[in-house]
Scaffold this motif. Structure first.
Motif, PDB file in Angstrom:
ATOM      1  N   ILE A 113       8.152   4.055   6.518  1.00 11.00           N
ATOM      2  CA  ILE A 113       7.764   2.951   5.352  1.00 11.00           C
ATOM      3  C   ILE A 113       8.402   1.868   5.318  1.00 11.00           C
ATOM      4  N   GLU A 170       3.415   3.250  -3.990  1.00 15.15           N
ATOM      5  CA  GLU A 170       3.379   4.677  -5.083  1.00 15.15           C
ATOM      6  C   GLU A 170       3.773   5.730  -3.616  1.00 15.15           C
ATOM      7  N   GLU A 171       3.340   5.926  -2.238  1.00 14.28           N
ATOM      8  CA  GLU A 171       3.650   6.919  -2.083  1.00 14.28           C
ATOM      9  C   GLU A 171       6.010   6.505  -2.228  1.00 14.28           C
ATOM     10  N   GLU A 184       7.793   5.414  -4.266  1.00 12.40           N
ATOM     11  CA  GLU A 184       8.226   5.859  -5.598  1.00 12.40           C
ATOM     12  C   GLU A 184       7.955   7.480  -6.157  1.00 12.40           C
ATOM     13  N   GLN A 185       6.791   8.473  -5.032  1.00 11.54           N
ATOM     14  CA  GLN A 185       7.120   9.402  -5.203  1.00 11.54           C
ATOM     15  C   GLN A 185       8.203  10.135  -4.841  1.00 11.54           C
ATOM     16  N   ILE A 186       8.318  10.221  -3.866  1.00  9.77           N
ATOM     17  CA  ILE A 186       9.564   9.920  -2.812  1.00  9.77           C
ATOM     18  C   ILE A 186      10.958   9.800  -3.005  1.00  9.77           C
ATOM     19  N   HIS A 235      11.862  14.017   2.933  1.00 10.37           N
ATOM     20  CA  HIS A 235      11.020  12.868   2.746  1.00 10.37           C
ATOM     21  C   HIS A 235      12.055  11.543   3.722  1.00 10.37           C
ATOM     22  N   ARG A 273       0.803  -1.518  -0.445  1.00  6.88           N
ATOM     23  CA  ARG A 273       0.227   0.104   0.213  1.00  6.88           C
ATOM     24  C   ARG A 273       0.738   1.656   0.487  1.00  6.88           C
ATOM     25  N   PHE A 274       2.244   0.664   0.100  1.00 10.53           N
ATOM     26  CA  PHE A 274       3.169   2.433   0.772  1.00 10.53           C
ATOM     27  C   PHE A 274       3.835   2.506  -0.844  1.00 10.53           C
ATOM     28  N   ARG A 279      10.033  10.037   5.905  1.00 11.30           N
ATOM     29  CA  ARG A 279       9.451   9.377   6.212  1.00 11.30           C
ATOM     30  C   ARG A 279       9.298   7.679   5.464  1.00 11.30           C
ATOM     31  N   GLN A 280      10.528   8.172   4.182  1.00  7.71           N
ATOM     32  CA  GLN A 280      10.781   6.851   3.149  1.00  7.71           C
ATOM     33  C   GLN A 280      10.858   5.624   4.710  1.00  7.71           C
ATOM     34  N   LYS A 309      10.288  13.131  -6.186  1.00  8.43           N
ATOM     35  CA  LYS A 309      11.372  14.146  -5.839  1.00  8.43           C
ATOM     36  C   LYS A 309      12.619  14.215  -5.795  1.00  8.43           C
TER      37      LYS A 309
END
Length: 120
Positions: free
Chosen positions: A37, A10-11, A13-15, A30, A7-8, A33-34, A18
């Motif tokens: 996760i 996609e997030e 990948e976005q990190i 981030h 579930r994480f 956060r990475q 960025k």
């Protein structure tokens, strides 16, 4: 379960996107956060492969029916049966269903063969 465990993705990948944009000398945004996760994913995967993840018992028909009609209100969550679900339990359930399907197919084939031989 695999969807839950990923579930994480996609997030993450976005990190990564960025962090790849901009100067290389810049501090990683981030990063905490990475790390959080990735740690969560690691622990949940170990739990799933080991003792199991505690979640709604998808193998209980009554619980599954209730879940499908559930409106999402937290106060009704207590009405659902909770179980530890691990990889071995899911594989055993799949194997049992495959054996059941195979036995049904064999029963249907033998019934068809019997009725065919009676007709001749």
């Amino acid at each position: 379960v695999e969807g839950y465990l990923s579930r994480f993705d996609e997030e993450l990948e976005q990190i990564k996107v960025k962090n790849s944009i901009g100067a290389k000398s810049k501090r990683k945004q981030h990063a905490s956060r990475q790390d959080s996760i990735e740690f969560t994913q690691k622990i949940e995967k170990q739990d799933f492969d080991g003792a199991g993840l505690e979640m709604i018992d998808w193998f209980d028909n009554k619980t599954l029916t209730y879940f499908l009609s559930w409106g999402g209100e937290l106060r009704f969550l207590q009405n659902m049966k909770i179980a530890r679900i691990n990889r071995n339990r899911i594989l055993a359930q799949i194997e049992a269903e495959e054996k059941s399907d195979l036995m049904e197919d064999q029963t249907e084939n033998s019934t068809t063969e019997t009725s065919s031989s009676m007709e001749t």
